[in-house]
Every structure is written in C-alpha cells, then in structure tokens.
Design an enzyme around this catalytic site. Structure first.
Site, PDB file in Angstrom:
ATOM      1  N   SER A 121      -4.294   3.343   4.136  1.00  0.00           N
ATOM      2  CA  SER A 121      -4.564   2.658   2.869  1.00  0.00           C
ATOM      3  C   SER A 121      -4.734   1.157   3.099  1.00  0.00           C
ATOM      4  O   SER A 121      -5.638   0.522   2.545  1.00  0.00           O
ATOM      5  CB  SER A 121      -3.401   2.936   1.905  1.00  0.00           C
ATOM      6  OG  SER A 121      -3.671   2.414   0.641  1.00  0.00           O
ATOM      7  N   GLY A 159      -5.449   8.190  -3.701  1.00  0.00           N
ATOM      8  CA  GLY A 159      -4.281   8.616  -4.465  1.00  0.00           C
ATOM      9  C   GLY A 159      -3.692   9.943  -4.033  1.00  0.00           C
ATOM     10  O   GLY A 159      -3.189  10.702  -4.865  1.00  0.00           O
ATOM     11  N   LYS A 219       0.796  -1.240   0.000  1.00  0.00           N
ATOM     12  CA  LYS A 219       0.000   0.000   0.000  1.00  0.00           C
ATOM     13  C   LYS A 219       0.827   1.288   0.000  1.00  0.00           C
ATOM     14  O   LYS A 219       0.453   2.292   0.600  1.00  0.00           O
ATOM     15  CB  LYS A 219      -0.980   0.022   1.193  1.00  0.00           C
ATOM     16  CG  LYS A 219      -1.817  -1.224   1.373  1.00  0.00           C
ATOM     17  CD  LYS A 219      -2.344  -1.823   0.126  1.00  0.00           C
ATOM     18  CE  LYS A 219      -3.356  -1.010  -0.607  1.00  0.00           C
ATOM     19  NZ  LYS A 219      -3.688  -1.666  -1.934  1.00  0.00           N
ATOM     20  N   HIS A 271       7.289  -7.646  -2.476  1.00  0.00           N
ATOM     21  CA  HIS A 271       7.141  -6.976  -1.177  1.00  0.00           C
ATOM     22  C   HIS A 271       8.181  -7.497  -0.178  1.00  0.00           C
ATOM     23  O   HIS A 271       8.124  -7.151   1.003  1.00  0.00           O
ATOM     24  CB  HIS A 271       5.747  -7.235  -0.602  1.00  0.00           C
ATOM     25  CG  HIS A 271       4.637  -6.498  -1.312  1.00  0.00           C
ATOM     26  ND1 HIS A 271       4.706  -5.164  -1.636  1.00  0.00           N
ATOM     27  CD2 HIS A 271       3.415  -6.917  -1.739  1.00  0.00           C
ATOM     28  CE1 HIS A 271       3.577  -4.789  -2.231  1.00  0.00           C
ATOM     29  NE2 HIS A 271       2.784  -5.833  -2.313  1.00  0.00           N
ATOM     30  N   TYR A 286       6.613   8.027  -2.436  1.00  0.00           N
ATOM     31  CA  TYR A 286       5.300   8.298  -3.041  1.00  0.00           C
ATOM     32  C   TYR A 286       5.045   9.799  -3.103  1.00  0.00           C
ATOM     33  O   TYR A 286       4.632  10.337  -4.139  1.00  0.00           O
ATOM     34  CB  TYR A 286       4.254   7.583  -2.192  1.00  0.00           C
ATOM     35  CG  TYR A 286       2.823   7.699  -2.647  1.00  0.00           C
ATOM     36  CD1 TYR A 286       2.268   6.750  -3.505  1.00  0.00           C
ATOM     37  CD2 TYR A 286       2.000   8.726  -2.187  1.00  0.00           C
ATOM     38  CE1 TYR A 286       0.932   6.836  -3.903  1.00  0.00           C
ATOM     39  CE2 TYR A 286       0.674   8.817  -2.574  1.00  0.00           C
ATOM     40  CZ  TYR A 286       0.145   7.878  -3.433  1.00  0.00           C
ATOM     41  OH  TYR A 286      -1.174   7.967  -3.820  1.00  0.00           O
ATOM     42  N   ARG A 319      -7.842   4.127  -4.707  1.00  0.00           N
ATOM     43  CA  ARG A 319      -8.797   4.623  -3.715  1.00  0.00           C
ATOM     44  C   ARG A 319      -8.839   6.130  -3.741  1.00  0.00           C
ATOM     45  O   ARG A 319      -9.757   6.731  -4.259  1.00  0.00           O
ATOM     46  CB  ARG A 319      -8.422   4.097  -2.311  1.00  0.00           C
ATOM     47  CG  ARG A 319      -9.460   4.391  -1.238  1.00  0.00           C
ATOM     48  CD  ARG A 319      -8.985   3.934   0.133  1.00  0.00           C
ATOM     49  NE  ARG A 319      -7.833   4.690   0.611  1.00  0.00           N
ATOM     50  CZ  ARG A 319      -7.905   5.793   1.357  1.00  0.00           C
ATOM     51  NH1 ARG A 319      -9.078   6.261   1.729  1.00  0.00           N
ATOM     52  NH2 ARG A 319      -6.797   6.422   1.753  1.00  0.00           N
ATOM     53  N   THR A 325       1.283  -0.165  -7.341  1.00  0.00           N
ATOM     54  CA  THR A 325       0.534  -0.170  -8.600  1.00  0.00           C
ATOM     55  C   THR A 325       1.007   0.974  -9.496  1.00  0.00           C
ATOM     56  O   THR A 325       1.209   0.806 -10.696  1.00  0.00           O
ATOM     57  CB  THR A 325      -0.978  -0.005  -8.297  1.00  0.00           C
ATOM     58  OG1 THR A 325      -1.331  -0.897  -7.234  1.00  0.00           O
ATOM     59  CG2 THR A 325      -1.823  -0.286  -9.511  1.00  0.00           C
ATOM     60  N   TRP A 326       1.192   2.117  -8.880  1.00  0.00           N
ATOM     61  CA  TRP A 326       1.659   3.302  -9.612  1.00  0.00           C
ATOM     62  C   TRP A 326       3.069   3.081 -10.155  1.00  0.00           C
ATOM     63  O   TRP A 326       3.355   3.351 -11.320  1.00  0.00           O
ATOM     64  CB  TRP A 326       1.627   4.496  -8.659  1.00  0.00           C
ATOM     65  CG  TRP A 326       1.740   5.844  -9.289  1.00  0.00           C
ATOM     66  CD1 TRP A 326       1.639   6.160 -10.615  1.00  0.00           C
ATOM     67  CD2 TRP A 326       1.962   7.076  -8.584  1.00  0.00           C
ATOM     68  NE1 TRP A 326       1.778   7.517 -10.790  1.00  0.00           N
ATOM     69  CE2 TRP A 326       1.975   8.098  -9.564  1.00  0.00           C
ATOM     70  CE3 TRP A 326       2.135   7.404  -7.242  1.00  0.00           C
ATOM     71  CZ2 TRP A 326       2.168   9.437  -9.220  1.00  0.00           C
ATOM     72  CZ3 TRP A 326       2.324   8.743  -6.901  1.00  0.00           C
ATOM     73  CH2 TRP A 326       2.342   9.739  -7.874  1.00  0.00           C
TER      74      TRP A 326
END
Ligand code: A3P
Length: 345
Positions: free
Chosen positions: A189, A312, A92, A158, A243, A310, A96-97
């Site tokens: 998240s 972002g 989390k 991970h 992030y 969700r 994905t990004w």
C-alpha cells in the site's frame, strides 16, 4: 493529568466544520536537506529519496514534514482534555478507515449513520479527524484549533508509542485506539501511495529499506510492539485493532470501539442496526464511491482524497512479493516480535 474545560457543544464534530481545511504538508522538498535537525547524520546515510522524506527522531523514523509537529507536541503544545481519543497507526494500515469508523461511532448521537446528512457523505475522513503532527507543525494555530473542538475530541497520529507525550500515553483521561496491518500489505500500500509522487520508485527499494527498519512509521516492528505492549498493560486506555479483523467483522468492531470509548450501543440501537449502519457508511465501497473521495476530491497538495482508497483488501502482497521476499519479511517480523504474543504470520 491536567484536564481543561471543553466548549459546550458535544463532540466529536468534523474538524473542517470548525477549523476549515486540514493542514497541508505542502510540496515534496526537491533536494535532500540535512541541516534542519539533529538527525542529519543519520539521514545523510539514507538514499536521496528517503532522505527527502524521513528523519530519525528519538529512535523512530518520522516523516520529515511531521518533525516540527512532533517536537511541538512533545514540548507541551497539546493540552489534553478528559475524553480525548487518539487514533494511532503506522502509515497505510487503515487510518482513513479507522477515522471514519471512530467518528461515525462517537458522533452517532448528533449524526445518525444512516442519515442523508451525515458529514462522511460530504467530507473525507481526514477532514473529520486531524493528524496531530500536521496540526501542531502550524505553530500556535494548531493549539488554537484543537482548543476550538468540542469534547470528546478525536485526533490521529503516526507517532510511535515511545515518543508520545505523557499527556497522551500516561493519561487515564485519554484513550488510544490503534490499528495495524500485516506489514506485507502495508508495504504494498505504501509503495502504491508513494509512487503517486515518485513514479519511478521500485517496490524492491521500499521492501529492502523496510526490512532494515527504514520506512514511514519505521521500524515497523517497534511501532506495533509499542502499542501492543501498552494495550496489554492498560487495556482500558489502549485498544489494539487489526485491519484484517475489521474486514472480517466490521460491525463487531464498531461495537468494540463503542464500548471502549464508553459509549456502548444501547438495546434500542442494537435493535435498529446502528452498528451495521456505521459499518456500511464506512465501508470501502461506500466511501470510495463518494464524490468527495474520488480523484477529483481535493485533499492535500500532493495527494487527492482518492489516493486513500485503492483496493481495501487483505493479501495484495501476493501480487507484488516473491515467496522468498514474503518469507524474509515474515522472518524479520517473527524475530522482532518473539516473546511478545503478537504475530502477523
Ligand atoms: P490498500 O492500498 O491496500 O488498498 P491509510 O488510511 O492508513 O493511509 O491506509 C490506506 C489503506 O487503507 C489502503 O489500502 C486503502 O485502500 C485502505 N482503506 C481506506 N479506506 C478503507 C475502508 N473504508 N475500508 C477498508 N480499507 C480501506
């Protein structure tokens, strides 16, 4: 480090186009079951819900479904190739990004990011870049699928840096791109994500456990420190991203990524705005709006593709934590990271 020959097509190509559907972890185990690995004693001390999901493996918390894959990878199932790029992250934190950004950046020759036929317009990023733990849990099929991908290959994990096999962590032919996030936002998240399969889960439970080190990818401070230290020791093979920094400057981080993997943007690409095109293609708004990434978009059995998109943003923790909770987690992180040069304050 051993380096095998690659098929002649140039990668990365979407995993799903070569190997079909991504591996599915299957349904959540209904009952805690402690007899399946050596960490049973530690797992038995956990509350039932955490016991169903987590195993203590070599000093790290691993999702129970991933333990067979982790063991297989460590026992040598993964055959490295020159040019392999591993995307590493705690749960989390923007995996994905990062999968989307790395795929779009590295595959930009075959798939122009502004093109109408880009794979990310029809495939979820997890269908483009596989999780190694899930793949290698599948016995020899995992090795076969990895072997079928053209180089350079993109894959994700991970796993903590401490439990990576030397074929990844001590291999100059293999690069690691790491992404992490403010742990307060990570926990929020994680809570939202887990509630999809466990609606009665209280945020305070996730929070309390994480402060004690128990969470997916936990202890979270060890996860980030492992890759932070590796990036300091070997900046040419480990890139440490955050992030929040990508949110502030997505195109700048596309350029960083491109340089790091040895494919810097050419003057012509700069003039054409390729970094901005990639940032736009992979933006939260763009990806979330695609049919493949809606609630109906097929993902795994438990989580539709839409579950990976969700909010972002940074800072949602303030809507879930009291100031006291935030101070406590900040203090834990500060103490654990002291002297490292890394901070989430
Ligand atoms: P939130 O729950 O805070 O919205 P992971 O991919 O590691 O599972 O992380 C999921 C988090 O990344 C979620 O955070 C999700 O919304 C966010 N995310 C997914 N795709 C993103 C994108 N393209 N840009 C920014 N954030 C994204």
């Amino acid at each position: 480090m051993a380096t095998a020959n690659a098929p002649s097509v140039v990668g990365p190509v979407p995993f799903a186009d070569v190997c079909g559907a991504r591996p599915d972890p299957g349904p959540l185990p209904k009952e805690p079951d402690d007899d399946d690995d050596a960490s049973a004693a530690t797992a038995a001390a956990l509350p039932g819900d955490a016991r169903r999901r987590l195993r203590w493996y070599q000093g790290t918390w691993v999702a129970r479904v991933c333990v067979p894959g982790v063991v297989a990878i460590r026992q040598g199932s993964f055959a490295p190739r020159r040019g392999d790029v591993v995307l590493a992250s705690p749960h989390k934190c923007g995996t994905t990004w990062l999968k989307a950004l790395a795929f779009a950046t590295m595959a930009r020759g075959a798939y122009p990011p502004a093109g109408a036929g880009h794979p990310l317009l029809r495939l979820n990023p997890h269908d483009c870049v596989p999780f190694m733990e899930m793949l290698f849990a599948d016995g020899s099929a995992g090795s076969r699928k990895m072997g079928a991908l053209p180089s350079p290959r993109l894959m994700a994990t991970h796993m903590h840096h401490a439990i990576l096999p030397a074929s990844i962590s001590n291999n100059p032919d293999c690069k690691i791109v790491y992404i992490c996030r403010n742990p307060k936002d990570m926990l929020v998240s994680l809570w939202h994500f887990t509630r999809r399969v466990q609606p009665d889960l209280a945020f305070s439970d996730v929070f309390e456990h994480a402060c004690e080190g128990v969470s997916f990818s936990g202890p979270i401070w060890d996860h980030v420190l492992g890759y932070w230290n590796a990036s300091k020791e070997s900046p040419e093979t480990v890139l440490f991203l955050r992030y929040e920094e990508i949110l502030l400057d997505p195109a700048g981080n596309v350029r960083r990524l491109a340089r790091f993997v040895g494919q810097p943007l050419s003057p012509a690409e700069e003039a054409a705005g390729v970094a901005e095109d990639i940032a736009r293609l992979c933006s939260f708004e763009a990806l979330r709006g695609l049919e493949v990434n809606t609630a109906a978009g097929s993902g795994s059995l438990l989580f539709p593709n839409g579950a990976y998109f969700r909010r972002g943003q940074a800072g949602d923790w303030a809507n879930h934590m009291t100031p006291e909770m935030a101070r406590r987690l900040d203090a834990v992180m500060e103490e654990k990271l002291r002297g490292s040069g890394l901070s989430f304050a």
